[in-house]
Design a protein around this motif. Structure first.
Motif, PDB file in Angstrom:
ATOM      1  N   GLY A 165     -24.446  22.068 -56.455  1.00 26.13           N
ATOM      2  CA  GLY A 165     -23.299  21.494 -56.911  1.00 26.13           C
ATOM      3  C   GLY A 165     -22.308  21.955 -57.384  1.00 26.13           C
ATOM      4  O   GLY A 165     -22.290  23.445 -57.248  1.00 26.13           O
ATOM      5  N   THR A 166     -21.004  21.513 -57.994  1.00 28.67           N
ATOM      6  CA  THR A 166     -19.886  22.177 -58.358  1.00 28.67           C
ATOM      7  C   THR A 166     -19.481  21.514 -59.665  1.00 28.67           C
ATOM      8  O   THR A 166     -19.564  20.331 -59.725  1.00 28.67           O
ATOM      9  CB  THR A 166     -18.730  21.921 -57.317  1.00 28.67           C
ATOM     10  N   ILE A 167     -19.322  22.326 -60.754  1.00 32.78           N
ATOM     11  CA  ILE A 167     -19.032  22.015 -61.971  1.00 32.78           C
ATOM     12  C   ILE A 167     -17.733  22.752 -62.602  1.00 32.78           C
ATOM     13  O   ILE A 167     -18.044  24.042 -62.580  1.00 32.78           O
ATOM     14  CB  ILE A 167     -20.205  22.320 -63.180  1.00 32.78           C
ATOM     15  N   GLY A 168     -16.764  22.018 -62.553  1.00 28.56           N
ATOM     16  CA  GLY A 168     -15.421  22.989 -63.120  1.00 28.56           C
ATOM     17  C   GLY A 168     -14.985  23.969 -62.270  1.00 28.56           C
ATOM     18  O   GLY A 168     -14.565  24.833 -62.702  1.00 28.56           O
ATOM     19  N   GLY A 169     -15.247  23.947 -60.965  1.00 22.97           N
ATOM     20  CA  GLY A 169     -14.938  24.965 -60.201  1.00 22.97           C
ATOM     21  C   GLY A 169     -15.817  25.972 -59.836  1.00 22.97           C
ATOM     22  O   GLY A 169     -15.814  27.056 -59.043  1.00 22.97           O
ATOM     23  N   TRP A 170     -16.810  25.964 -60.542  1.00 26.55           N
ATOM     24  CA  TRP A 170     -18.400  27.049 -60.423  1.00 26.55           C
ATOM     25  C   TRP A 170     -19.207  26.193 -59.568  1.00 26.55           C
ATOM     26  O   TRP A 170     -19.519  25.188 -59.462  1.00 26.55           O
ATOM     27  CB  TRP A 170     -18.937  26.963 -61.778  1.00 26.55           C
ATOM     28  N   ILE A 171     -19.576  27.246 -58.434  1.00 23.86           N
ATOM     29  CA  ILE A 171     -20.188  26.702 -57.623  1.00 23.86           C
ATOM     30  C   ILE A 171     -21.884  26.981 -57.664  1.00 23.86           C
ATOM     31  O   ILE A 171     -22.107  28.222 -58.506  1.00 23.86           O
ATOM     32  CB  ILE A 171     -20.341  27.354 -55.863  1.00 23.86           C
ATOM     33  N   ILE A 172     -22.891  26.258 -57.626  1.00 25.33           N
ATOM     34  CA  ILE A 172     -24.182  26.574 -58.201  1.00 25.33           C
ATOM     35  C   ILE A 172     -25.267  25.974 -57.046  1.00 25.33           C
ATOM     36  O   ILE A 172     -25.195  25.119 -56.446  1.00 25.33           O
ATOM     37  CB  ILE A 172     -24.481  25.406 -59.319  1.00 25.33           C
ATOM     38  N   ASN A 173     -26.111  27.017 -56.926  1.00 28.72           N
ATOM     39  CA  ASN A 173     -27.076  26.777 -55.794  1.00 28.72           C
ATOM     40  C   ASN A 173     -28.274  27.620 -56.269  1.00 28.72           C
ATOM     41  O   ASN A 173     -28.235  28.099 -57.417  1.00 28.72           O
ATOM     42  CB  ASN A 173     -26.534  27.007 -54.338  1.00 28.72           C
ATOM     43  N   ASP A 174     -29.465  27.794 -55.264  1.00 20.16           N
ATOM     44  CA  ASP A 174     -30.654  28.400 -55.574  1.00 20.16           C
ATOM     45  C   ASP A 174     -30.307  29.769 -55.957  1.00 20.16           C
ATOM     46  O   ASP A 174     -31.510  30.274 -56.814  1.00 20.16           O
ATOM     47  CB  ASP A 174     -31.546  28.163 -54.538  1.00 20.16           C
ATOM     48  N   ASN A 175     -29.454  30.416 -55.527  1.00 20.50           N
ATOM     49  CA  ASN A 175     -29.462  31.733 -55.461  1.00 20.50           C
ATOM     50  C   ASN A 175     -28.218  32.482 -56.262  1.00 20.50           C
ATOM     51  O   ASN A 175     -28.187  33.705 -56.487  1.00 20.50           O
ATOM     52  CB  ASN A 175     -29.292  32.505 -54.094  1.00 20.50           C
ATOM     53  N   ALA A 176     -27.204  31.497 -56.551  1.00 15.80           N
ATOM     54  CA  ALA A 176     -26.115  32.109 -57.362  1.00 15.80           C
ATOM     55  C   ALA A 176     -25.544  31.024 -58.202  1.00 15.80           C
ATOM     56  O   ALA A 176     -25.494  29.910 -57.833  1.00 15.80           O
ATOM     57  CB  ALA A 176     -24.960  32.652 -56.339  1.00 15.80           C
ATOM     58  N   ILE A 177     -24.641  31.316 -59.023  1.00  9.86           N
ATOM     59  CA  ILE A 177     -23.400  30.712 -59.661  1.00  9.86           C
ATOM     60  C   ILE A 177     -22.372  31.543 -59.813  1.00  9.86           C
ATOM     61  O   ILE A 177     -22.299  32.496 -60.020  1.00  9.86           O
ATOM     62  CB  ILE A 177     -23.910  30.471 -61.189  1.00  9.86           C
ATOM     63  N   TYR A 178     -21.078  30.932 -59.096  1.00  8.99           N
ATOM     64  CA  TYR A 178     -19.950  31.929 -58.950  1.00  8.99           C
ATOM     65  C   TYR A 178     -18.746  31.281 -58.789  1.00  8.99           C
ATOM     66  O   TYR A 178     -18.775  29.758 -58.659  1.00  8.99           O
ATOM     67  CB  TYR A 178     -20.027  32.712 -57.667  1.00  8.99           C
ATOM     68  N   SER A 179     -17.613  31.567 -59.183  1.00  5.03           N
ATOM     69  CA  SER A 179     -16.285  31.097 -58.945  1.00  5.03           C
ATOM     70  C   SER A 179     -15.274  32.223 -58.831  1.00  5.03           C
ATOM     71  O   SER A 179     -15.446  33.217 -58.864  1.00  5.03           O
ATOM     72  CB  SER A 179     -15.736  30.369 -60.386  1.00  5.03           C
ATOM     73  N   ASP A 180     -14.285  31.708 -57.917  1.00  8.62           N
ATOM     74  CA  ASP A 180     -13.106  32.686 -57.318  1.00  8.62           C
ATOM     75  C   ASP A 180     -11.926  32.505 -58.305  1.00  8.62           C
ATOM     76  O   ASP A 180     -11.602  31.317 -58.442  1.00  8.62           O
ATOM     77  CB  ASP A 180     -12.691  32.272 -55.922  1.00  8.62           C
ATOM     78  N   PHE A 181     -11.249  33.620 -58.360  1.00 10.54           N
ATOM     79  CA  PHE A 181      -9.977  33.660 -59.124  1.00 10.54           C
ATOM     80  C   PHE A 181      -8.876  34.460 -58.341  1.00 10.54           C
ATOM     81  O   PHE A 181      -9.080  35.639 -58.028  1.00 10.54           O
ATOM     82  CB  PHE A 181     -10.212  34.491 -60.565  1.00 10.54           C
ATOM     83  N   VAL A 182      -7.877  33.685 -57.873  1.00  9.36           N
ATOM     84  CA  VAL A 182      -6.846  34.207 -56.915  1.00  9.36           C
ATOM     85  C   VAL A 182      -5.708  35.152 -57.875  1.00  9.36           C
ATOM     86  O   VAL A 182      -5.312  34.633 -58.938  1.00  9.36           O
ATOM     87  CB  VAL A 182      -6.126  33.199 -56.147  1.00  9.36           C
ATOM     88  N   PHE A 183      -5.494  36.343 -57.261  1.00 11.02           N
ATOM     89  CA  PHE A 183      -4.491  37.228 -57.902  1.00 11.02           C
ATOM     90  C   PHE A 183      -3.192  36.559 -57.782  1.00 11.02           C
ATOM     91  O   PHE A 183      -3.049  35.687 -56.778  1.00 11.02           O
ATOM     92  CB  PHE A 183      -4.727  38.715 -57.702  1.00 11.02           C
ATOM     93  N   ASP A 184      -2.149  37.233 -58.505  1.00 12.57           N
ATOM     94  CA  ASP A 184      -0.887  36.623 -58.347  1.00 12.57           C
ATOM     95  C   ASP A 184      -0.318  36.731 -56.777  1.00 12.57           C
ATOM     96  O   ASP A 184       0.392  36.046 -56.401  1.00 12.57           O
ATOM     97  CB  ASP A 184       0.124  37.371 -59.343  1.00 12.57           C
ATOM     98  N   ASP A 185      -0.772  37.770 -56.074  1.00 13.80           N
ATOM     99  CA  ASP A 185      -0.092  37.876 -54.726  1.00 13.80           C
ATOM    100  C   ASP A 185      -0.677  37.083 -53.911  1.00 13.80           C
ATOM    101  O   ASP A 185      -0.276  36.932 -52.607  1.00 13.80           O
ATOM    102  CB  ASP A 185      -0.268  39.592 -54.445  1.00 13.80           C
ATOM    103  N   GLY A 186      -1.548  36.238 -54.280  1.00  9.74           N
ATOM    104  CA  GLY A 186      -2.208  35.183 -53.280  1.00  9.74           C
ATOM    105  C   GLY A 186      -3.174  35.513 -52.249  1.00  9.74           C
ATOM    106  O   GLY A 186      -3.784  35.001 -51.576  1.00  9.74           O
TER     107      GLY A 186
END
Length: 691
Positions: free
Chosen positions: A444-465
């Motif tokens: 599932g996805t909670i507040g932009g965080w991806i959750i599955n059997d192997n990981a919990i992660y989220s991406d943050f884009v830097f200013d340059d895009g």
């Protein structure tokens, strides 16, 4: 989560594919040696490392040690899988023998005698220290201890327990293994065992041969006779429970009270005992699930704990002791605890034999909640109701807890039929809830965080895009990391197509940067630099003006090199404890004097400090003065060189060195010797004057 080690090496790590064991089962029984069994496959790196009677196994739950023992059996199966059997620490007491003895000991002295004998016969890792002893002897107890047998220490301790009651318990504190002797377990679990919730089965039994309806109480022996109750009981030396005798008939027994001399006290004790023995004692054996495995806030069951038990179908409402715990470590739903004990608090019609809780599914038993069932209502009544209501009251206006099911989904209200419905599951798959409590969230996805059997992660884009940083809590980022989960930061410079690792925080607490990811990290400006090969604080050509400061207490292990003057405002202290030394002997005054007389005190200047004239010795001269003696006054020291500006270690160099503080001992010895000679000469001079 369980971690298991063998001789300090990880044998089972959750999620580590190459370090897995199979079917681990921990079994504990009251007053018996614990056992731990598991299977290990041939591809496990420790497959051939488990030595019978020697390899020590430790089990950790959430990194806290919960069990320790050793391997005793190591059997190969047909598919080369090995079945391993281990025994708990109490089993170490079988490795020693108590020889025949005839001594006078009070109880504590006797226990120390047995444990000391054990410790002299076994390795240090199998030794015990006598801990707390809460079992006492009678004041007039015979302290003579005699044995004509050769028996294990465990058997000798079992004889003590048989005589005095109580329990021997292994306890660890600050790395020391203690053996406590307690009278009884006093802890009462706050988690009850309740029918319809965590009770699995009950076995009830009672023995009619234990019932006595007539009793002869006998007091202290005086000569060949004992004190009786005849003089205070109308000339009768016995008591009868008339009500029990009508039910069971006359069944006679005796009760001895060796410490009672007063007839009235004997009568009172006899009546009290008759009340107990004239009614049946039911022995209960119950098996239950430990609910603390699902909720860590619940008090867990442990061997010896007292546990309240309530089962209306069995007529049981009493407290019993945990006598056995069976733990399949990887199958918490199959954990079982067994209770045992006697009770007379059984009322009503009791269901005999073994009864599975799941058989009782009537309206008064709910496996889900352990309480009463609800009311199902079609609203409105008829062929095409709009909704199905499940309520705690048949009247919609009075119901408080309501579950509503309609064509749009399921809603849950704790505020009556009109809600609000705080929790709902809509037909389009959305879950709306104030909170979620689940054993496993599959994906599932909670507040932009991806959750599955192997990981919990989220991406943050830097200013340059284009630069994207991904924060991970992930299983096995790198094959070299054997911990089950790691925290990492990864970087992508192509908009998130490909990521490269920057930093990992491993499950064992280590912070790892993969090779080639960075050359140097500056901490707090250019004063502190962390390189792949070390840490430097201004001690390199890149930052010549910075200094190293250590505030508060610190420890430097092994050699510590200082390039320059070492200043100690209040002096320095060298460890000199006798316990740290061996082969201690007094210096030879002749050798010390010969050594000092061959020393060559000189003045000199250091090449890198030409402005200061110093006094001392040249190390090579000191070595020559030692005349081949292997003293530590002189030593060739390998000096580690500072890192260069790129963090590379410079080549070490060896310098001849002197331990000036060791020369002090020779100086003192020579002064003492000379003082003795001066004293003799003074005496001789005085004698010459008199003559």
């Amino acid at each position: 989560m369980y971690y298991i080690t063998a001789d300090g090496t990880h044998m089972h790590v959750p999620g580590a594919e190459e370090r897995q064991i199979v079917n681990p089962m921990l079994s504990e029984k009251l007053d018996q040696i614990d056992s731990f069994t598991f299977d290990i496959h041939p591809n496990h790196p420790m497959y051939d490392a488990l030595v019978q009677m020697r390899t020590q196994i430790r089990i950790y739950q959430d990194h806290d040690p919960i069990w320790e023992g050793r391997v005793i059996d190591n059997d190969d199966e047909s598919d080369k899988t090995r079945s391993i059997v281990c025994e708990g620490e109490m089993g170490y007491l079988i490795d020693s023998i108590q020889q025949p003895y005839d001594e006078d000991f009070v109880l504590i002295e006797f226990l120390e005698f047995l444990i000391d004998n054990h410790n002299r016969q076994v390795d240090g890792w199998k030794q015990f220290k006598l801990g707390n002893v809460y079992v006492e002897e009678e004041d007039d107890a015979d302290t003579a201890r005699t044995s004509n047998d050769y028996q294990t220490t465990k058997a000798a301790l079992d004889n003590v327990r048989t005589k005095y009651g109580g329990h021997f318990v292994v306890r660890k504190s600050d790395g020391v293994r203690y053996l406590d002797y307690i009278k009884e377990y006093t802890h009462v679990s706050t988690q009850p065992i309740t029918f319809g919730r965590n009770l699995l089965k009950v076995t009830k039994s009672s023995k009619g041969t234990d019932i006595k309806t007539a009793l002869i109480p006998l007091g202290k022996a005086i000569g060949n006779e004992r004190i009786t109750i005849e003089d205070v009981n109308d000339g009768k030396n016995y008591l009868v429970n008339e009500e029990a005798a009508k039910l069971y008939g006359l069944i006679w027994g005796t009760a001895f009270f060796d410490d009672v001399e007063d007839e009235n006290e004997l009568l009172a004790k006899g009546k009290e005992t008759l009340t107990e023995v004239s009614k049946p004692k039911h022995t209960i054996q119950a098996t239950a699930v430990d609910m603390s495995l699902l909720d860590r806030s619940i008090d867990e069951f442990k061997i010896g704990y007292k546990v309240p038990m309530l089962s209306k179908p069995h007529g049981i409402d009493d407290t019993f002791q945990v006598t056995e715990i069976t733990r399949p470590l990887f199958e918490p739903d199959k954990f079982e605890v067994t209770l045992g004990g006697e009770t007379d608090k059984i009322s009503g019609t009791v269901v005999s034999g073994q009864v599975e809780a799941k058989q009782y599914t009537n309206e008064k038993v709910s496996i889900i909640s352990g309480g009463s069932g609800g009311y199902l209502i079609l609203d409105p009544p008829g062929d095409r109701p709009e909704r199905l209501l499940i309520m705690d009251d048949p009247n919609k206006d009075k119901a408080v807890n309501v579950i509503q099911i309609n064509k749009n989904g399921i809603g849950f209200s704790r505020n009556g039929i009109n809600g609000p419905y705080e929790n709902a599951w809509t037909i389009d798959g959305n879950l709306v809830a104030d909170f979620i409590r689940a054993a496993k969230l599959q994906a599932g996805t909670i507040g932009g965080w991806i959750i599955n059997d192997n990981a919990i992660y989220s991406d943050f884009v830097f200013d340059d895009g284009t630069t994207v940083y991904r924060v991970y809590i992930q299983r096995f980022m790198e094959k070299s990391l054997t911990d089950s989960w790691v925290f990492s930061v990864q970087k992508s410079s192509d908009g998130g197509e490909n990521f490269g690792g920057i930093m990992y925080i491993r499950g064992d607490g280590l912070i790892v940067a993969p090779a080639g990811i960075f050359d140097r990290i500056d901490v707090g400006g250019p004063g502190v630099s962390i390189f792949n090969s070390g840490i430097t604080c201004g001690a390199n050509t890149a930052y010549p003006d910075t200094v190293l400061s250590i505030m508060g207490s610190g420890i430097a292990r092994d050699n510590f090199s200082v390039y320059g003057t070492f200043y100690a405002a209040k002096g320095s202290i060298a460890s000199s404890d006798r316990a740290l030394k061996t082969n201690i002997k007094e210096l030879d005054s002749t050798e010390s004097e010969e050594f000092l007389m061959h020393l060559k005190p000189v003045e000199y200047v250091y090449k890198d400090d030409p402005g200061t004239v110093r006094h001392g010795f040249v190390a090579q001269d000191v070595k020559e003065a030692m005349a081949g003696r292997t003293w530590g006054v002189y030593e060739n020291v390998e000096l580690k060189q500072p890192l260069d500006a790129k963090g590379n270690p410079q080549k070490s160099k060896v310098v001849a060195s002197v331990r000036y503080d060791e020369i002090i001992a020779d100086l003192v010895k020579v002064v003492q010797s000379q003082n003795d000679r001066i004293t003799v000469l003074e005496s001789e001079v005085k004698a010459l004057g008199k003559n």
